[in-house]
Design a protein around this motif. Structure first.
Motif, PDB file in Angstrom:
ATOM      1  N   TRP A 144       0.951  -1.261   0.089  1.00 42.87           N
ATOM      2  CA  TRP A 144       0.061   0.036   0.066  1.00 42.87           C
ATOM      3  C   TRP A 144       0.746   1.358  -0.055  1.00 42.87           C
ATOM      4  O   TRP A 144       0.550   2.102  -0.726  1.00 42.87           O
ATOM      5  N   GLU A 145       1.956   1.220   0.827  1.00 41.01           N
ATOM      6  CA  GLU A 145       2.690   2.363   0.965  1.00 41.01           C
ATOM      7  C   GLU A 145       3.654   2.497  -0.230  1.00 41.01           C
ATOM      8  O   GLU A 145       3.874   3.292  -0.722  1.00 41.01           O
ATOM      9  N   GLY A 146       4.230   1.310  -0.608  1.00 36.98           N
ATOM     10  CA  GLY A 146       4.856   1.109  -1.983  1.00 36.98           C
ATOM     11  C   GLY A 146       4.361   1.731  -3.145  1.00 36.98           C
ATOM     12  O   GLY A 146       5.034   2.539  -3.997  1.00 36.98           O
ATOM     13  N   VAL A 147       3.021   1.324  -3.451  1.00 35.98           N
ATOM     14  CA  VAL A 147       2.364   2.003  -4.652  1.00 35.98           C
ATOM     15  C   VAL A 147       2.227   3.308  -4.341  1.00 35.98           C
ATOM     16  O   VAL A 147       2.166   4.234  -5.481  1.00 35.98           O
ATOM     17  N   GLY A 148       2.007   3.773  -3.257  1.00 29.99           N
ATOM     18  CA  GLY A 148       2.065   5.451  -2.916  1.00 29.99           C
ATOM     19  C   GLY A 148       3.530   5.915  -3.206  1.00 29.99           C
ATOM     20  O   GLY A 148       3.448   6.998  -4.165  1.00 29.99           O
ATOM     21  N   LEU A 149       4.382   5.098  -2.995  1.00 29.52           N
ATOM     22  CA  LEU A 149       5.857   5.839  -3.471  1.00 29.52           C
ATOM     23  C   LEU A 149       5.873   5.658  -4.861  1.00 29.52           C
ATOM     24  O   LEU A 149       6.204   6.729  -5.628  1.00 29.52           O
ATOM     25  N   ALA A 150       5.483   4.733  -5.415  1.00 27.71           N
ATOM     26  CA  ALA A 150       5.771   4.658  -7.022  1.00 27.71           C
ATOM     27  C   ALA A 150       4.797   5.595  -7.675  1.00 27.71           C
ATOM     28  O   ALA A 150       5.401   6.546  -8.739  1.00 27.71           O
ATOM     29  N   SER A 151       3.766   5.693  -7.101  1.00 22.58           N
ATOM     30  CA  SER A 151       2.579   6.858  -7.591  1.00 22.58           C
ATOM     31  C   SER A 151       3.544   8.138  -7.470  1.00 22.58           C
ATOM     32  O   SER A 151       3.351   9.092  -8.633  1.00 22.58           O
ATOM     33  N   TYR A 152       3.909   8.604  -6.334  1.00 19.11           N
ATOM     34  CA  TYR A 152       4.563   9.748  -6.254  1.00 19.11           C
ATOM     35  C   TYR A 152       5.724   9.910  -7.272  1.00 19.11           C
ATOM     36  O   TYR A 152       5.851  11.079  -7.982  1.00 19.11           O
ATOM     37  N   LEU A 153       6.651   8.942  -7.289  1.00 20.46           N
ATOM     38  CA  LEU A 153       7.685   9.062  -8.370  1.00 20.46           C
ATOM     39  C   LEU A 153       7.350   9.418  -9.705  1.00 20.46           C
ATOM     40  O   LEU A 153       7.865   9.964 -10.485  1.00 20.46           O
ATOM     41  N   LEU A 154       6.120   8.570 -10.104  1.00 19.70           N
ATOM     42  CA  LEU A 154       5.575   8.851 -11.536  1.00 19.70           C
ATOM     43  C   LEU A 154       4.876   9.993 -11.800  1.00 19.70           C
ATOM     44  O   LEU A 154       5.016  10.649 -12.708  1.00 19.70           O
ATOM     45  N   ILE A 155       4.194  10.558 -10.786  1.00 19.67           N
ATOM     46  CA  ILE A 155       3.472  11.718 -11.173  1.00 19.67           C
ATOM     47  C   ILE A 155       4.437  12.782 -11.098  1.00 19.67           C
ATOM     48  O   ILE A 155       4.340  13.777 -12.259  1.00 19.67           O
ATOM     49  N   GLY A 156       5.569  12.862 -10.375  1.00 23.98           N
ATOM     50  CA  GLY A 156       6.576  13.792 -10.409  1.00 23.98           C
ATOM     51  C   GLY A 156       7.910  13.345 -11.484  1.00 23.98           C
ATOM     52  O   GLY A 156       8.773  13.872 -11.216  1.00 23.98           O
ATOM     53  N   PHE A 157       7.343  12.427 -12.474  1.00 23.28           N
ATOM     54  CA  PHE A 157       8.506  12.046 -13.212  1.00 23.28           C
ATOM     55  C   PHE A 157       9.144  13.024 -13.966  1.00 23.28           C
ATOM     56  O   PHE A 157      10.182  13.102 -14.126  1.00 23.28           O
TER      57      PHE A 157
END
Lengths: 626, 100
Positions: A144-157
């Motif tokens: 759950w936290e990990g997908v949040g991290l990945a989402s953060y990284l990709l939104i701010g890609f």
């Protein structure tokens, strides 16, 4: 062979390979690893699915991959659990995920950070699989936290653009609020039940003697977490901004998979919610409110991705309505059809943006149907699917949701159904508005842009075709029946059975009305829409500004917090108390040293005098005190 | 006044002369000599006490002090020599560059 572990590990390997070696080994290597490993994971998932089906489908696969920690007689395992619900989720995640990876090889072809992109995307898949396959809520929480991290990284890609970096931060911080609720629910469950394994939690709540904890409290705490991840009111503000990321990311993370994690969580823990009617009511109300609110905002949006983002919010709201009335399987059914048609819509939008060289404003599009026919046809199929035109996928799942919202014995009511139907009308309207404005009305593009319009390459258009086919036929798979022994279906209130057919017909009429309305207003271009906007100026402004939610949050949350941080924590706490006391101590030492240094006169005789005086003083003191 | 008392007075006298010398003279060599005087006063009283109590350890300690004093002066004299070479003077007032 530990197939489940393999499914989870494959994308992680992809992340490591692409992250560490990708930039050095070049694009072919990155594409092969980035797409190949998710596809392998998909094949492994299919194999697991066949294994489960082969054994009758009742028996889940369970694998303990690793013993994480042992405290006394309690141990935390990283264990994977594969029943039919996990199977559906895993197949969606790996299947749609693989398709979007393939699409990305075309969409991101010229990006300088190609390897970083695929590394993040693989990382996302890894965490998402951890989330859906984890047996323990703890493993699920890591995912759950990990997908949040990945989402953060990709939104701010594209983090060079401060606005995009800020959107990433907004998503991350908003999710923290939900995660706090999730964690509290986790603690409460562990405190009372002594286990975090989801199948045990369910059976504990379904046992004849209920556990000594309020199911509603646990349910609402976990729902707060689901609210954050699935962008429900009041934590929805991050999702529209998340469109700052690359379009395939919006398709994968912010439409098809990650945002449905909240739906999965509630469905998975249905044992709790079956005993929590209050929590279920809250879920249904929040879901209906989000569905209605987001659909009304989507009607006036002019950015192609923003329309789709609000549409996603609205569809997620539908899923929560289904969860709230106890139709868990139906929610997963809609999740499943939504994954296809929304991924198809986002990727189609990506294809349009790609063709127009980055233009996202639908007021500057039009007439694309002939120029990019494959994109048009697939987009049209997916639009019809989301609008609920039979016999496409969205029709079946949405109709079932509306039916259960109307008839369910646990929380269904005509009011919920009415809100759902109005939302369906708006959905149909804004989706066909989007279709007409983008593809069918006369072109409003500049000569320069129009000249460069081109159909996307095969690795993009092929994916669109596959997803369009799935959006068309996906509804014929009866997911709710398939999942029934994992996710019990709510019973319809007895005498309502004979309403089923009229309601079905009504929802078809609703969808067609939306279509007709969109053609009437936007069939020829923007003109009529602008006239309407001018007539209902106040309403239009309210909707364009998304009900001023961001502004309200800024005034109620951001400003006071900023004031407290700036004036009290920074001004009083940091500058005055901490800096002040340290500087004060330093100044004291400096001044004292200045005084003391005057003793050092440079005269040896004086030193001797002091030494003798000291020695004499010591002697006298010793003599006095015996 | 018996003999040991006399010796003690002599020791005190030596110590006092040395102390006053250190405190009022500015010549580094004279100050060193005065310090030796103080040391000798202490040693004298040490020997006297050791005679009076008829213990050997006082006498042993005296030899130890001789050795240490010799070593100390062997270092102190070269330091004074080097200092005087640098500033061409034995006046300790000239060496006050570390004063506060």
């Amino acid at each position: 062979m530990n197939l489940l572990t393999v499914i989870v590990i494959l994308p992680l390997v992809g992340f490591l390979l692409n992250g560490l070696l990708g930039p050095r080994l070049g694009k072919p290597f990155v594409s092969a690893v980035g797409c190949g490993l998710p596809i392998l994971a998909f094949l492994a998932a299919v194999r697991c699915f066949l294994l489960v089906q082969g054994s009758g489908g009742e028996q889940p696969l369970v694998e303990v991959a690793y013993n994480w920690a042992t405290f006394g007689d309690r141990s935390f395992d990283i264990a994977f659990y594969f029943d039919r619900l996990s199977a559906v989720m895993t197949l969606i995640v790996t299947g749609v995920g693989s398709l979007i990876h393939v699409y990305s090889t075309g969409y991101m072809k010229d990006d300088p950070s190609y390897a970083r992109y695929f590394a993040y995307l693989n990382l996302f898949l890894f965490f998402m699989l951890l989330l859906v396959l984890g047996r323990s809520l703890l493993v699920c929480f890591v995912g759950w936290e990990g997908v949040g991290l990945a989402s953060y990284l990709l939104i701010g890609f594209w983090f060079e653009d401060p606005e995009k970096a800020a959107a990433g931060k907004k998503a991350f911080i908003t999710n923290r609020v939900g995660d706090a609720g999730f964690l509290l629910g986790l603690f409460l469950i562990y405190h009372t039940l002594g286990t975090l394994e989801m199948d045990r939690i369910n059976s504990a709540f379904l046992a004849p003697t209920l556990p000594a904890v309020s199911a509603s409290l646990v349910g609402i705490l976990l729902f707060i977490g689901a609210c954050g991840k699935s962008a429900q009111i009041p934590l929805h503000v991050w999702l529209p901004d998340a469109m700052a990321g690359p379009t395939p990311v919006s398709a994968l993370i912010h439409a098809a998979t990650m945002v449905t994690a909240g739906v999965y969580l509630v469905a998975r823990l249905n044992g709790i919610y079956q005993h929590a009617p209050e929590a279920s009511h809250v879920i249904a109300i929040v879901g209906a409110a989000t569905a209605f609110f987001a659909a009304s905002v989507a009607v006036v949006q002019t950015d192609i991705k923003k329309v789709l983002a609000y549409s996603t919010l609205s569809q997620l709201g539908y899923m929560f309505v289904a969860l709230g009335v106890g139709a868990y399987g139906v929610a997963v059914f809609h999740l499943y059809t939504h994954a296809f048609f929304k991924a198809c819509l986002f990727l189609g939008a990506g294809s349009v943006i790609h063709a127009l060289g980055g233009e996202q404003d639908i007021r500057k599009m039009g007439g694309l149907a002939k120029k990019i026919p494959i994109t048009f046809v697939t987009f049209a199929v997916a639009t019809a699917a989301i609008a609920g035109i039979p016999p496409l996928a969205g029709f079946f799942s949405k109709d079932e949701i509306l039916w259960f919202a109307f008839s369910s014995a646990t929380g269904g009511s005509p009011l919920l159904w009415a809100i759902g139907s109005i939302t369906a009308l708006m959905t149909s309207f804004y989706m066909f508005r989007l279709l007409w404005l983008t593809f069918l009305t006369p072109s409003r593009m500049s000569q320069e842009v129009e000249h460069h319009v081109h159909e996307s390459p095969l690795n993009m258009s092929g994916v669109l075709i596959v997803l369009a086919v799935l959006s068309a036929v996906g509804g014929f798979v009866k997911i709710p029946d398939f999942l029934e022994h994992v996710l019990p279906l709510a019973r319809a209130g007895g005498e309502l059975e004979h309403f089923e057919m009229p309601l079905l017909v009504f929802s078809v009429i609703v969808a067609l009305t939306g279509l007709a309305g969109a053609i009437m207003v936007y069939g020829k271009g923007l003109a009529k829409g602008e006239v309407l906007a001018a007539r209902f100026q106040g309403l239009h402004r309210l909707l364009s500004n998304k009900y001023y939610v961001d502004e309200i949050y800024e005034a109620c949350l951001y400003r006071p917090l900023h004031w407290v941080s700036d004036r009290i924590f920074l001004g009083v706490g940091d500058r005055f108390l901490i800096d002040g006391s340290l500087n004060g101590m330093a100044a004291l030492a400096q001044r004292a040293a200045g005084r003391l240094s005057r003793v050092e006169t440079g005269s040896l005789q004086f030193y001797v005098l002091l030494a003798v005086g000291g020695a004499a003083g010591c002697l006298i003191w010793m003599w006095r005190h015996g | 006044m018996d003999k040991s008392q006399l010796l003690l007075w002599v020791g005190i006298g030596l110590f006092a002369i040395g102390l006053v010398g250190v405190m009022i003279r500015r010549n580094a060599l004279v100050m060193l000599m005065c310090m030796e005087l103080m040391l000798n006063g202490v040693i004298l009283s040490l020997v006297t006490f050791s005679q009076r109590t008829a213990t050997l350890s006082g006498a042993v300690l005296v030899f130890l002090i001789f050795v240490v004093a010799a070593a100390e002066i062997a270092i102190a004299i070269p330091i004074v020599l080097l200092l005087s070479r640098q500033r061409r003077t034995l006046d300790v007032e000239a060496y006050s560059s570390l004063k506060g």
